[in-house]
Design an enzyme around this catalytic site. Sequence first.
Site, PDB file in Angstrom:
ATOM      1  N   HIS A   1       0.866  -1.169   0.000  1.00  0.00           N
ATOM      2  CA  HIS A   1       0.000   0.000   0.000  1.00  0.00           C
ATOM      3  C   HIS A   1       0.908   1.225   0.000  1.00  0.00           C
ATOM      4  O   HIS A   1       2.023   1.190   0.534  1.00  0.00           O
ATOM      5  CB  HIS A   1      -0.934  -0.002   1.204  1.00  0.00           C
ATOM      6  CG  HIS A   1      -2.161  -0.851   0.998  1.00  0.00           C
ATOM      7  ND1 HIS A   1      -2.896  -1.372   2.029  1.00  0.00           N
ATOM      8  CD2 HIS A   1      -2.781  -1.250  -0.151  1.00  0.00           C
ATOM      9  CE1 HIS A   1      -3.924  -2.066   1.550  1.00  0.00           C
ATOM     10  NE2 HIS A   1      -3.874  -2.008   0.231  1.00  0.00           N
TER      11      HIS A   1
ATOM     12  N   ASP B   1       1.239   4.097   1.493  1.00  0.00           N
ATOM     13  CA  ASP B   1       1.835   4.725   2.671  1.00  0.00           C
ATOM     14  C   ASP B   1       2.952   3.890   3.286  1.00  0.00           C
ATOM     15  O   ASP B   1       3.623   4.327   4.223  1.00  0.00           O
ATOM     16  CB  ASP B   1       0.763   5.047   3.724  1.00  0.00           C
ATOM     17  CG  ASP B   1      -0.103   3.853   4.092  1.00  0.00           C
ATOM     18  OD1 ASP B   1      -0.430   3.049   3.206  1.00  0.00           O
ATOM     19  OD2 ASP B   1      -0.476   3.733   5.279  1.00  0.00           O
TER      20      ASP B   1
ATOM     21  N   HIS C   1      -4.540  -8.714   6.258  1.00  0.00           N
ATOM     22  CA  HIS C   1      -4.824  -7.410   5.664  1.00  0.00           C
ATOM     23  C   HIS C   1      -5.451  -7.659   4.291  1.00  0.00           C
ATOM     24  O   HIS C   1      -5.301  -8.759   3.752  1.00  0.00           O
ATOM     25  CB  HIS C   1      -3.517  -6.608   5.558  1.00  0.00           C
ATOM     26  CG  HIS C   1      -3.710  -5.136   5.382  1.00  0.00           C
ATOM     27  ND1 HIS C   1      -4.503  -4.388   6.209  1.00  0.00           N
ATOM     28  CD2 HIS C   1      -3.195  -4.267   4.465  1.00  0.00           C
ATOM     29  CE1 HIS C   1      -4.460  -3.127   5.822  1.00  0.00           C
ATOM     30  NE2 HIS C   1      -3.687  -3.032   4.764  1.00  0.00           N
TER      31      HIS C   1
ATOM     32  N   HIS D   1       1.369   4.644  13.237  1.00  0.00           N
ATOM     33  CA  HIS D   1       0.421   4.486  12.120  1.00  0.00           C
ATOM     34  C   HIS D   1      -0.968   4.974  12.518  1.00  0.00           C
ATOM     35  O   HIS D   1      -1.940   4.242  12.511  1.00  0.00           O
ATOM     36  CB  HIS D   1       0.377   3.015  11.678  1.00  0.00           C
ATOM     37  CG  HIS D   1      -0.269   2.804  10.338  1.00  0.00           C
ATOM     38  ND1 HIS D   1      -1.630   2.671  10.185  1.00  0.00           N
ATOM     39  CD2 HIS D   1       0.262   2.694   9.100  1.00  0.00           C
ATOM     40  CE1 HIS D   1      -1.913   2.472   8.905  1.00  0.00           C
ATOM     41  NE2 HIS D   1      -0.766   2.492   8.225  1.00  0.00           N
TER      42      HIS D   1
END
Length: 308
Positions: A65, A67, A140, A261
């Site tokens: 992902h 980020d 995830h 995070h």
Amino acid sequence: MSTRELVVLGTASQVPTRLRNQNGYLLRWDGEGILFDPGEGTQRQMLRAGVAATDITRICVTHFHGDHSLGLPGVIQRLSLDKVRHPVHAHFPASGAHYFERLRHATSFYEQADLRELPIAADGPIATGKFTLEARRLSHPVEAFGYRLTEPDGRTMLPGKLAEHGIAGPDIARLQREGHLNGVALTDVSTPRPGQRFAFVMDTRLCDGVYALAENADTLVIESTFLAEDTHLARDFGHLTAQQAARVAAESGVRQLVLTHFSQRYPEPERFLAEAEAEFDGEIVVAADLERVQVPKRRSSPADRGAP
């Protein structure tokens, strides 16, 4: 003297804020520098934190992902620009190898660095040497792995006992290598020294992998994107709350809990601390950008494992 510290380069989740860059974490471990999840802006954060490209010996990406990986092009190109001489090993989920390839060659540059790709396809050790680095699958929406660094147990030499047996200089190293010297056993002049353990857990729901990574960690760096009031969002999007992260730490014998995070929806970091303190009575760090977190000193004995 060895250095073992976490340099925090970014602590935001998908959306950066005025105070929080996207992810980025450099673990200094003696002569190694392990860069975890370089999000967008990592190269500039390295400059601000005093981290050089030459400090990096490994790159560990948990998942693809943005980020957690959009900083890769800048970091990789910087390795070549600064003419880093040593090999840099890159670990990432094998299912995302095409993403790594695109990020590695996102633009034209003169590649000089020795970047060695080591994709991860299953749980288990991915590097061994002075420590073991292992990966564990997380839960995830895209394939993700967490990382765990384990230092082997050793022994602490006792100067008084060495003097009592007349052992000095090169003979000490020989005794450590061979275990016996002139009728003296290594156990006669030393005590057990537990190795240190570091765990890095990013985007995931609660799963077996989280607990396997966290078990008896001296330092656990773990995402806490949401607060407990939004547990349903954490579950739906594959994340943890600060409450869940703290419970994992408490149940796993963690000594130092580093929360990071954070969703931009929560402007008050003290709320994460309060939620974690209700579950965990060890050291808690609510990570801030450019902070340096020292890995706790070794436990005094193997029996201390399991207690913060």
